[in-house]
Every structure is written in C-alpha cells, then in structure tokens.
Design an enzyme around this catalytic site. Structure first.
Site, PDB file in Angstrom:
ATOM      1  N   CYS A   2     -45.877  40.289 118.616  1.00  0.00           N
ATOM      2  CA  CYS A   2     -44.595  40.941 118.372  1.00  0.00           C
ATOM      3  C   CYS A   2     -44.811  41.912 117.227  1.00  0.00           C
ATOM      4  O   CYS A   2     -45.079  41.507 116.094  1.00  0.00           O
ATOM      5  CB  CYS A   2     -43.518  39.922 118.010  1.00  0.00           C
ATOM      6  SG  CYS A   2     -41.921  40.683 117.614  1.00  0.00           S
ATOM      7  N   GLU A 104     -41.807  45.570 123.606  1.00  0.00           N
ATOM      8  CA  GLU A 104     -43.166  45.338 124.075  1.00  0.00           C
ATOM      9  C   GLU A 104     -43.515  46.503 124.999  1.00  0.00           C
ATOM     10  O   GLU A 104     -42.628  47.155 125.561  1.00  0.00           O
ATOM     11  CB  GLU A 104     -43.256  44.001 124.800  1.00  0.00           C
ATOM     12  CG  GLU A 104     -44.656  43.471 124.954  1.00  0.00           C
ATOM     13  CD  GLU A 104     -45.381  43.333 123.623  1.00  0.00           C
ATOM     14  OE1 GLU A 104     -46.187  44.246 123.311  1.00  0.00           O
ATOM     15  OE2 GLU A 104     -45.152  42.352 122.915  1.00  0.00           O
TER      16      GLU A 104
END
Length: 224
Positions: A2, A104
C-alpha cells in the site's frame, strides 16, 4: 503493498465511526497521501484513544536516522511478529490508520491503470498499523512519531489488481487491537487473519493520481 491512500473526513465524521477520546491534531483532508507525510492515526495512551498524526514510514527507536522510514511504509502480516523492525511495536504499539480508500495500479509496466479501492458502502475504515517514537541521540527533545501499515495476501475481490492488500480491521476489533496490555502474539496474529474486512470495491481513476502534486476530490472520481 500500500503506497498511496485517501482520507477526507471531518473530525465530526471520524468521531462517529471511530473510538476517539482525545484529539491532538486537526483532521485535514488528503486525496493523495504519500509515504513520509503525516497521517491520521488512533493509538491508546493512558487508557484513552488519541487521534494524532504520525509520519508514514516506521522509524524504529534504534535507527540512526529517519531515512529508514522510506523502506518501512508496510509490514507483512506473515512476519510482523518476528521481524526485528516491527516485533516490539506489534506487541505494545499498535494503532488504527484512518482512511476512505487506497490506490493500486493494474496492468503491465509502462501502461498501468490506477484503481481506487474502497468499501462497497463507501464508509471510512481503518488499516491495522504499528507506531514508534524516535529521538536523536544528542537531542532527546526531538520527537519523531511514525507508523506503518500492515499488509496481507489480497482477497478474491481485488486479487486481479494486486496480490497484496492492507489489513482492514473490523470495527468490533478496534478495542483489543489498540490495547497495549494485550500482548498475546498468537491472539494478535489471529486478528490479522480472521478479524479483517475482505470484500472491497474498486474502479479506475485518472492517471493524475500518479503525481502527488495532484490532490483534490477529482483523484477519486471514476473514469470510463
């Protein structure tokens, strides 16, 4: 993994969704949070849950300088209990990292499409995190507070985007996770496996999010 996320709620909204007793900072919004920046975090101190800002990228107390934090934005759930950089914090200094979603990138290198990932109901949620306080050896008054986001294997809902995802805690487990008296490593590890949210929603967003200079609500608007 992340490496970029979003948080835009007001303090009043955050107090509705999270167990906040004391507030030590302003609840500022960001639609493109990047490593090393200060991020909204809840941790327990003196039996109360404090909302404060920690730098994203954990700096262990034994580090020579804060540059190590650039390599410590994430901690793997599978090894967090044993890895020297994280194991003490895992036992005693756990936190909630507040968010509305994260980014993402999907596709082949050179042509990756940014995706915004959030809860299906669009409510704010919390990543499982660890925190530390670091001081310069020659200046004990210099306090640098930092944190890291714990990650795990991606769930079926987003595995086609990336093979890893942040650990998203269920609200009912916030209390045991924040409690520094809870130092049972087996129980804490079990939380990271079984007390997490895995059903996520995603959609493509503008490549403008690739640059941290772009930071406004348009970052999370869906595109065709």
């Amino acid at each position: 993994m992340c490496g970029r996320f979003v948080g835009y709620r007001s303090l009043r909204e955050l107090e509705t969704y999270f167990p906040i007793d004391k507030v030590a900072c302003e609840a500022t919004s960001s639609f493109n949070v990047a490593p090393s920046q200060e991020i909204l975090t809840i941790f327990k101190k003196d039996a109360e849950n404090w909302l404060d800002k920690f730098h994203w990228g954990l700096v262990p107390f034994w580090a020579k300088d804060i540059s190590i934090g650039n390599k410590m934005i994430n901690a793997r759930a599978e090894s967090v209990a044993e890895k020297p950089s994280f194991r003490n914090a895992f036992k005693k200094r756990r936190c909630l990292i507040l968010t509305d979603g994260y980014y993402e990138w999907k596709g082949k290198k050179g042509d990756k499409q940014p995706m915004f990932i959030t809860l299906p109901d669009k409510k704010p949620f919390a990543f499982a995190g660890l925190w530390e306080t670091w001081n310069k050896k020659d200046d004990q008054d210099s306090i640098y507070q930092s944190c890291t986001i714990i990650t795990t294997q991606a769930s079926d809902s987003i595995r086609d985007i990336h093979h890893r995802m942040p650990v998203i805690l269920k609200p009912q487990i916030y209390g045991p996770w924040l409690d520094p008296e809870n130092q049972n490593v087996a129980e804490l590890t079990e939380i990271l496996k079984n007390e997490i949210i895995t059903e996520l929603a995603s959609y493509p967003v503008s490549r403008e999010v690739n640059s941290t200079r772009n930071n406004d609500p348009s970052c999370i608007e869906p595109i065709e």
